[in-house]
Design an enzyme around this catalytic site. Sequence first.
Site, PDB file in Angstrom:
ATOM      1  N   TYR A   1      10.404 -65.415   0.340  1.00 38.02           N
ATOM      2  CA  TYR A   1      11.838 -65.847   0.640  1.00 38.02           C
ATOM      3  C   TYR A   1      12.553 -66.362  -0.572  1.00 38.02           C
ATOM      4  CZ  TYR A   1      11.801 -65.939   5.798  1.00 38.02           C
ATOM      5  OH  TYR A   1      11.730 -65.446   7.057  1.00 38.02           O
TER       6      TYR A   1
ATOM      7  N   HIS B   1       6.745 -60.516   2.129  1.00 40.56           N
ATOM      8  CA  HIS B   1       7.817 -60.737   1.672  1.00 40.56           C
ATOM      9  C   HIS B   1       7.753 -62.377   1.192  1.00 40.56           C
ATOM     10  CE1 HIS B   1       8.124 -61.541   5.887  1.00 40.56           C
ATOM     11  NE2 HIS B   1       8.330 -62.802   5.640  1.00 40.56           N
TER      12      HIS B   1
ATOM     13  N   CYS C   1       3.622 -62.307  14.977  1.00 39.01           N
ATOM     14  CA  CYS C   1       3.654 -61.630  13.476  1.00 39.01           C
ATOM     15  C   CYS C   1       2.364 -60.977  13.298  1.00 39.01           C
ATOM     16  CB  CYS C   1       3.568 -62.874  12.436  1.00 39.01           C
ATOM     17  SG  CYS C   1       5.291 -63.304  12.465  1.00 39.01           S
TER      18      CYS C   1
END
EC number: 2.1.1.45
Length: 283
Positions: free
Chosen positions: A223, A221, A160
Amino acid sequence: MQAYLDLCRRVIDEGVWVKNTRTGKRCLTVINADFEYDVSDGSLPVLTTKKLFWKPAIAEMLGYLRGYQSAAQFRALGCNTWNANANDNAGWLANPFRVGEDDMGRCYGVQGRRWRNPEGKEIDQLRKIVDNLSRGIDDRREVMTFYNPGEIDRACLAACMHTHTFSLLGDALYLTSYQRSDDLPLGHGFNQVQVGWLLMIMAQITGKKPAKAFHKIVNAHIYEDQLDQVKNIQLKRDPYPLPKLKINPDIKSLSDLENWVTLDDFELQGYRHHPAIQYPFSV
């Protein structure tokens, strides 16, 4: 800290729902975010609107610098973040390149220390950077990448935070870290600490002065099963001043990091924080 809260609000206000194929969950998502951390006075960018377990974050990055490939190695350092991806990820469990329990495959630090070119030659990216910076050399190629497109299928998770670029201006050391995917409630706090710590420790072992770290994020982001806690708990809290990180001055080389450094060599002074938040983790 305030920049982090502002990004969370931006995701809530402007984000678009995207279904993540790996987890099967929806994410409220925005593209592009930038953070800047001045660590010249020893301030570590630790989240204060929730308790962050900062030692496992440092342990994880230390494991990367050592080129660890097994979740067991990370556990021995005091970091449990790789247990699930190594052992509970259905796609990885079915992968023919997985060699057994706790195997993470060729991801993160494996690439940083043993990146393979098309002929199969292994390249130690980190060693070259440390050697150059120690001699005051910045050839504008002081880049360590954990991302090897030719071996993504040989890893339990694609990196990531995938690339770290070091830059020298005189004896001041700067770091720019690139992150393709950022789980704001869970992963970001870890990554933020790791960026600041990486600059601090690299400055110490190369004899330079830590300056600023720039943390560049592509996909940020939240979730769907984290959203309520972000809105109703974390965003209602006021941040506290950043703490200072004290590093054992006896750490003087890459060899020290590889061979004897433990979490006891780092002390966080003045860390005031709100209570922990138990966010769901998606494998």
